[in-house]
Scaffold this active site. Structure first.
Site, short mmCIF file in Angstrom:
data_model
loop_
_atom_site.label_atom_id
_atom_site.label_comp_id
_atom_site.label_asym_id
_atom_site.label_seq_id
_atom_site.Cartn_x
_atom_site.Cartn_y
_atom_site.Cartn_z
N ASP A 101 -0.34 -11.76 6.22
CA ASP A 101 -1.73 -11.59 5.83
C ASP A 101 -2.57 -12.35 6.86
O ASP A 101 -2.36 -13.55 7.06
CB ASP A 101 -1.93 -12.18 4.43
CG ASP A 101 -3.31 -11.86 3.86
OD1 ASP A 101 -4.30 -11.96 4.62
OD2 ASP A 101 -3.39 -11.50 2.68
N ALA A 102 -3.48 -11.66 7.54
CA ALA A 102 -4.22 -12.28 8.64
C ALA A 102 -4.96 -13.53 8.19
O ALA A 102 -5.11 -14.48 8.95
CB ALA A 102 -5.20 -11.27 9.22
N GLN A 159 0.84 -1.19 0.00
CA GLN A 159 0.00 0.00 0.00
C GLN A 159 0.88 1.25 0.00
O GLN A 159 2.09 1.18 0.18
CB GLN A 159 -0.90 0.01 1.23
CG GLN A 159 -0.11 -0.05 2.54
CD GLN A 159 -0.96 -0.54 3.69
OE1 GLN A 159 -2.17 -0.62 3.57
NE2 GLN A 159 -0.34 -0.87 4.81
N ASP A 213 -1.23 0.54 13.15
CA ASP A 213 -0.87 1.88 13.65
C ASP A 213 -0.65 1.88 15.16
O ASP A 213 -0.19 2.88 15.73
CB ASP A 213 -1.93 2.92 13.24
CG ASP A 213 -3.32 2.53 13.70
OD1 ASP A 213 -3.45 1.80 14.69
OD2 ASP A 213 -4.30 2.96 13.04
N ASP A 249 -0.29 -7.73 11.31
CA ASP A 249 -0.56 -6.72 10.28
C ASP A 249 0.29 -7.06 9.07
O ASP A 249 1.43 -7.48 9.19
CB ASP A 249 -0.23 -5.31 10.80
CG ASP A 249 -0.73 -4.24 9.83
OD1 ASP A 249 -1.75 -3.60 10.15
OD2 ASP A 249 -0.11 -4.04 8.76
N ASP A 276 -9.37 -4.90 12.95
CA ASP A 276 -9.37 -3.50 12.50
C ASP A 276 -8.67 -3.38 11.15
O ASP A 276 -7.57 -2.87 11.04
CB ASP A 276 -8.64 -2.66 13.58
CG ASP A 276 -8.76 -1.17 13.32
OD1 ASP A 276 -9.63 -0.76 12.53
OD2 ASP A 276 -7.97 -0.41 13.91
#
Ligand SMILES: Cc1cc2nc3c(=O)[nH]c(=O)nc-3n(C[C@H](O)[C@H](O)[C@H](O)COP(=O)(O)OP(=O)(O)OC[C@H]3O[C@@H](n4cnc5c(N)ncnc54)[C@H](O)[C@@H]3O)c2cc1C
Lengths: 534, 509
Positions: free
Chosen positions: B348-349, B239, B294, B314, B367
């Site tokens: 990757d979850a 990203q 975050d 994450d 989240d």
């Protein structure tokens, strides 16, 4: 005769792309790879009619010898084991089992070498469903008694996308830019399909269903086998370019043939056999990173102690009491003999004329009708996935098809795993649809075939060469049986599936359509025939 | 004086080539971005040629200072032509009336190019007899066109790409202009010469910068979306991360989507974390955080003394590193990710849940970014929730951020239905976060449970109190479950949520 790079690219991908590619001068290939699978020499061993003498003490006795470790042969072995019958052996010519459903794995990736999906069977196909349940791929039944496949094995969206004039679009049928006439014709085509989906003969049988053996033999349906799918479409007034492309793609994808060579029966079979009833979507697919290798590995696992790889059956001799099978170890060159009471011939039908002694001397005419087409399949190992060129491009899907290419595009082996970033293996399929396809294919080496594949894909992914770290290529000289006109319903299939003395036949060829369901059906059928006679 | 005629003829070839290249560029860009190449090519060619006609006609109104005018026109063509492709790409990304801009650009370039040849002929008319002049200029003009049409598909597009091709030909035009100030020096007034040279040089420099920064031009399109100053950007394989600083504080964007703004993020994160901690019994020990790189959700979690371990999964190592090493963010999170109780895994979850052998958790905080693509959509499927179930201890609670029930009502309720279909008891709730608007969550447990009534007494909270907790579980009439149509369950094999989301949020783009 030698061909230039341009000749080769032109003949595989068309002139414009060949010209563009040759000008760009990027033919150097800086990565590794190889042609995998049996070399064509093995086939020659059979064709050159050598005499194989079995040393006196190299004979053994067995109940049943299965020749061929593809889906059909392995299904027979699985069935034997399930019934508690242990007195059998399976001989496979290659060093890997699976035939055209074989798969590979390396660096943590699994990928198919041929067959890569299975549509979810209808509840009527109880035996196949029992295999799926045994493999723990299912999670019960829905209200109407149809099997429910676990979510992780049902094909994940997005299923397919199509590349056309520089952009990727959702789906396989090209909707973008269609005219009202295209829309009308697509609807008309759908209407025609619906008629056949709902059609039943006097005995209540469907026109098109899997396995082929359950299809109606009513002349109203079988007459469709006499014309090509192209002729049928024209007869219905269907001429829309994108519709014809779609149907042609279907023929190339499932049969390795073009619209004009595929029988209309086979064309309609593709579109109708997996639709429960009109107005309902076609059964969805299950797929796995290793493709149908999933089924192969499971079946083989149930009989692994009975499987001998690298063993070519070189002669099959029916005797008074059974059948003698002579096999040749491609590595050690050892020749062994097997006195079997029965044999299951699960190798491609056309090879019977080279293997069965009586057929060698007196080749039955019907066997020559079993023609195969050639394919090549390339597995591209990528260090990263190609990025979208445009933010509005439809994203990477499971099946990625190029509208302007004679190839079938590629399937993404990591799609089903949920690993959506980084390296992957793309499996690229190219059917040789012309008559001389096999010779043409075998004349090309690894480098030339890699170049074809990369040049083709570079129209959609300009940096595919930089992303590729390795290409392995399988040349399938005899990939799929060709359901061309006047073959399926000409009576030859029935003849070929009749047992010959103590030899029972089992191969998807006998359905005239190369599908896992058909290989499975014939494997079971042959095993059951033997149970009845032993 | 040297005979400059052959050199001027060379200019004819160059400007003719440039002219056709701009036309091809505009047609290609527009058929790329708008599709339907036949229409685009024929419209662009038509507008371009007619604009050239307009240009030629306008040349009749130019009487004085022809050489100066010629140089000026070259510089103008260099700007408009040279920046045409990047401009078109940028505007396509940000405006809806793209085609108007496209045709305007084509028209302006066409008109300028239409001025070039008539002016040049008039400049040259004193140096050659008219018959020969016309013959040569027009012949060379067409040769230039041929050159362009050959180079464009064979070399330029594959090697340089559209943006750089456009800039290179702009440079050529600017070059012709600059060169003209020497070639035609005797025809230009002394004081004009230097001004022209400066203008030319500035344009050359601009184009050169554009050429070097061609790749950055794409991100420029994105930067124009942000109102505040950008203080950090990083493109990871997953990203594009952007942090901005404005009057209200820091804001984090992933792929251009706002993730939080420091002035009201406490509302979002308190509402996310505490109901789940309460529903898990008030003193959970083992906490799983999926997404949330975050570190702000972890800050809230660490307020509970009962917490023994926090496992944060994450995808993006750049994101979790930013949360630890970027001072404004590290401060905002109270250095939560550096806490010894916290372990960070970059995976990757979806893949992690399927393969991890972690012990069951007492609470899971999910989240993720909104489901705006298929790779994110899979994190909201029945398959995903079924995998998550296997990582839950008895009595565990789960919370999921579910996008806005106001803006994306179908999306929100599709997530709720998907959770229910996966066997969870779900209590939907929502709150207001000014930077986001009305925001939705789902609180879920495998066992039947009651909505938490009281906030924990010993925990420092800025937003939540007993009254707000109760009100969060009420939905206004414009956010309740839609009753006039079916809402689909999101599964891997339909990805219904991505399609809902895309349709609902597109209305606001
Ligand atoms: C490129 C490609 C893609 C395909 N995709 C799909 C798909 O997606 N889905 C699908 O259902 N089907 C697909 N198919 C069709 C596939 O062929 C069938 O699904 C199925 O695998 C056929 O199995 P089989 O056992 O009938 O035949 P084969 O696969 O032909 O098996 C025959 C076996 O016999 C062995 N053999 C031959 N001669 C001898 C000998 N003399 N001695 C010993 N062993 C011998 C061969 O090595 C081979 O292993 C695909 C086929 C190809 C080529």
């Amino acid at each position: 005769m030698t061909f230039t790079r341009r000749d080769i690219l032109k003949s595989f991908l068309g002139l414009p792309l060949a010209l563009a590619a040759c000008r760009s001068n990027v033919s150097e290939i800086s990565f590794d790879g190889e042609i995998v699978g049996a070399n064509a020499n093995l086939g020659h061993i059979l064709r050159e009619q050598r005499v194989f003498e079995v040393p006196e003490n190299n004979w053994e006795n067995i109940g049943v010898a299965i020749i061929g470790g593809g889906a059909a042969g392995l299904t027979a072995a699985w069935k034997f084991r399930k019934q508690g019958f242990d007195d059998f052996l399976l001989l496979e010519l290659e060093n890997r089992i699976g035939g055209t459903s074989a798969s590979g794995s390396s660096n943590g990736f699994s990928y198919p070498w041929g067959a890569h999906y299975l549509p979810i069977p209808f509840k009527e196909n109880a035996e196949l469903i029992s295999l799926l349940r045994e493999m723990d791929l299912t999670e019960g039944f829905d209200e109407s008694g149809e099997i429910v496949i676990k979510e992780q094995f049902r094909i994940r969206e997005p299923e397919e996308r199509i590349f056309y004039k520089g952009r990727w679009y959702d789906g396989l049928y090209l909707h973008t830019g269609e005219t009202p006439e295209d829309v009308r014709q697509l609807a008309e085509f759908q209407k025609q399909l619906d008629l056949w989906v709902d059609w039943r003969d006097a005995k209540g049988r469907r026109a098109f269903v899997l396995p082929v053996a359950n299809c109606s033999d009513d002349p109203a349906v079988t007459a469709l086998d006499k014309i090509s799918f192209g002729d049928w479409l024209r007869e219905k007034g269907l001429t829309s370019e994108r519709l014809l492309w779609y149907c042609d793609y279907a023929c190339r994808d499932d049969y390795g043939l073009k619209l004009e060579t595929t029988s209309a029966w086979a064309g309609l079979f593709y579109f109708c056999s997996r639709v429960p009833k009109s107005g309902v979507e076609s059964q969805s697919f299950m797929t796995f990173p290793e493709g149908n290798g999933k089924f192969i590995n499971y079946l083989a696992g149930t009989a692994s102690d009975k499987i001998r790889k690298g063993q070519i059956a070189v002669e099959i001799i029916p005797t008074e009491t059974g059948v003698d099978v002579i096999c040749f170890n491609s590595e050690t060159k050892e020749i062994r003999g097997i006195h079997a009471r029965k044999a299951i011939f699960a190798a491609p039908v056309f090879t019977a004329n080279y293997l069965i002694r009586d057929f060698k001397q007196n080749p039955p005419a019907h066997i020559r009708e079993f023609e195969h087409n050639a394919w090549f399949v390339a597995n591209l190992f990528l260090k990263d996935r190609p990025k979208s060129q445009f933010s509005r491009d439809f994203p990477l899907a499971w099946d990625n098809v190029l509208y302007e290419s004679p190839s079938l595009g590629y399937v993404v082996s990591t799609h089903q795993t949920g690993i959506d970033y980084g390296g992957s293996v793309f499996t690229y399929y190219y059917p040789m649809t012309e008559k001389d396809g096999r010779a043409k294919l075998l004349s090309l080496d690894w480098k030339e075939l890699s170049d074809i594949c990369l040049t083709d894909l570079s129209r959609a992914h300009p940096n595919i060469r930089e992303l590729t770290t390795r290409i392995d290529i399988m040349r399938w000289g005899h990939a799929m049986i060709s359901p061309r006109t006047n073959f399926l319903w000409s009576g030859v299939r029935e003849k070929a599936r009749e047992p010959f003395r103590n030899i029972h036949f089992a191969h998807s060829d006998l359905s005239g359509i190369a599908l896992f369901e058909e290989a499975f059906f014939h494997g079971l059928r042959a095993a059951n025939e033997i149970f009845q006679r032993l | 004086m040297i005979n400059r005629t052959p050199l001027l003829f060379l200019n004819v070839i160059i400007i003719a080539t440039c002219g056709l290249i701009y036309e091809l560029l505009a047609a290609t860009v527009s058929s790329y971005v708008l599709g339907d190449s036949i229409t685009q090519f024929s419209l662009v060619i038509g507008i371009y040629l007619s604009a050239m006609g307009v240009g030629s006609w306008l040349s009749g109104f130019l009487d004085k200072d022809l050489a100066k005018r010629f140089v000026e026109i070259e510089i103008a063509v260099a700007i408009f032509g040279g920046f045409s492709a990047p401009l078109l790409f940028l505007t396509f990304a940000s405006v809806s009336y793209f085609s108007i801009i496209l045709y305007a650009v084509v028209f302006v370039i066409g008109a300028l190019v239409g001025l070039e040849i008539p002016l040049l002929i008039r400049i040259l008319k004193d140096e050659l007899d008219f018959k020969k002049l016309i013959a040569r200029v027009l012949a060379l003009d067409y040769v230039g066109a041929l050159l362009a049409s050959l180079m464009f598909p064979i070399f330029l597009v594959p090697k340089l790409g559209l943006t750089r091709t456009s800039l290179v030909f702009g440079l050529l035009n600017a070059g012709v202009g600059l060169w003209g100030t020497w070639l035609l020096e005797d025809l230009i007034k002394k004081r004009d010469v230097n001004i022209l040279r400066i203008k030319g040089a500035v344009v050359v420099v601009l184009l050169l910068i554009g050429f070097i920064k061609a790749d950055a031009l794409t991100s420029l399109a994105e930067d124009s979306l942000f109102v505040d100053n950008i203080i950090y950007t990083k493109t990871s394989p997953y990203q594009r991360i952007v942090v901005t600083k404005g009057k209200t504080g820091y804001a984090l964007f992933l792929n251009g989507n706002l993730q939080f703004n420091s002035f009201d993020e406490y509302r979002y994160h308190e509402a996310l974390v505490h109901p789940a901690m309460l529903a898990a019994g008030g003193s959970p020990k083992r906490i799983l955080v999926l997404g949330g790189g975050d570190g702000l959700a972890v800050r809230e979690i660490l307020k509970y003394p009962s917490v023994e371990t926090v496992t944060l999964v994450d995808l993006d190592p750049e994101m979790t590193a930013l949360a630890q090493k970027f001072p404004p963010l590290a401060q905002l999170t109270n250095n939560s990710l550096a806490d010894p109780r916290v372990s960070v895994t970059n995976a990757d979850a979806f893949v992690w849940l399927d393969s991890s052998d972690a012990q069951p958790f007492d609470a899971a905080i999910v989240d993720f970014p909104d489901p705006n693509n298929f790779a994110l959509g899979k994190l909201y499927t029945t398959r995903f929730y079924n995998l998550l179930k296997q990582k839950l201890a008895p009595g565990a609670a789960v919370v999921i951020q579910c996008t806005s029930p106001l803006i994306a009502r179908n999306s929100y309720w599709s997530i709720i239905k998907t959770l229910e279909a996966s066997g969870f008891n779900v209590k939907p709730y929502q709150t207001t976060v000014p930077s986001f608007g009305i925001w939705g969550y789902a609180l879920a447990k495998l066992e039947p449970f009651e909505i938490p009534k009281q906030v924990p007494k010993n925990i420092d909270l800025k937003f939540l109190n007993d009254e707000t907790i109760a009100s969060m579980f009420e939905f206004s009439s414009d956010t309740t479950f839609p009753t006039d149509h079916e809402i689909e369950i999101n599964r891997l094999d339909n990805q219904a949520l991505v399609r809902y989301y895309e349709a609902e949020w597109r209305r606001f783009e």
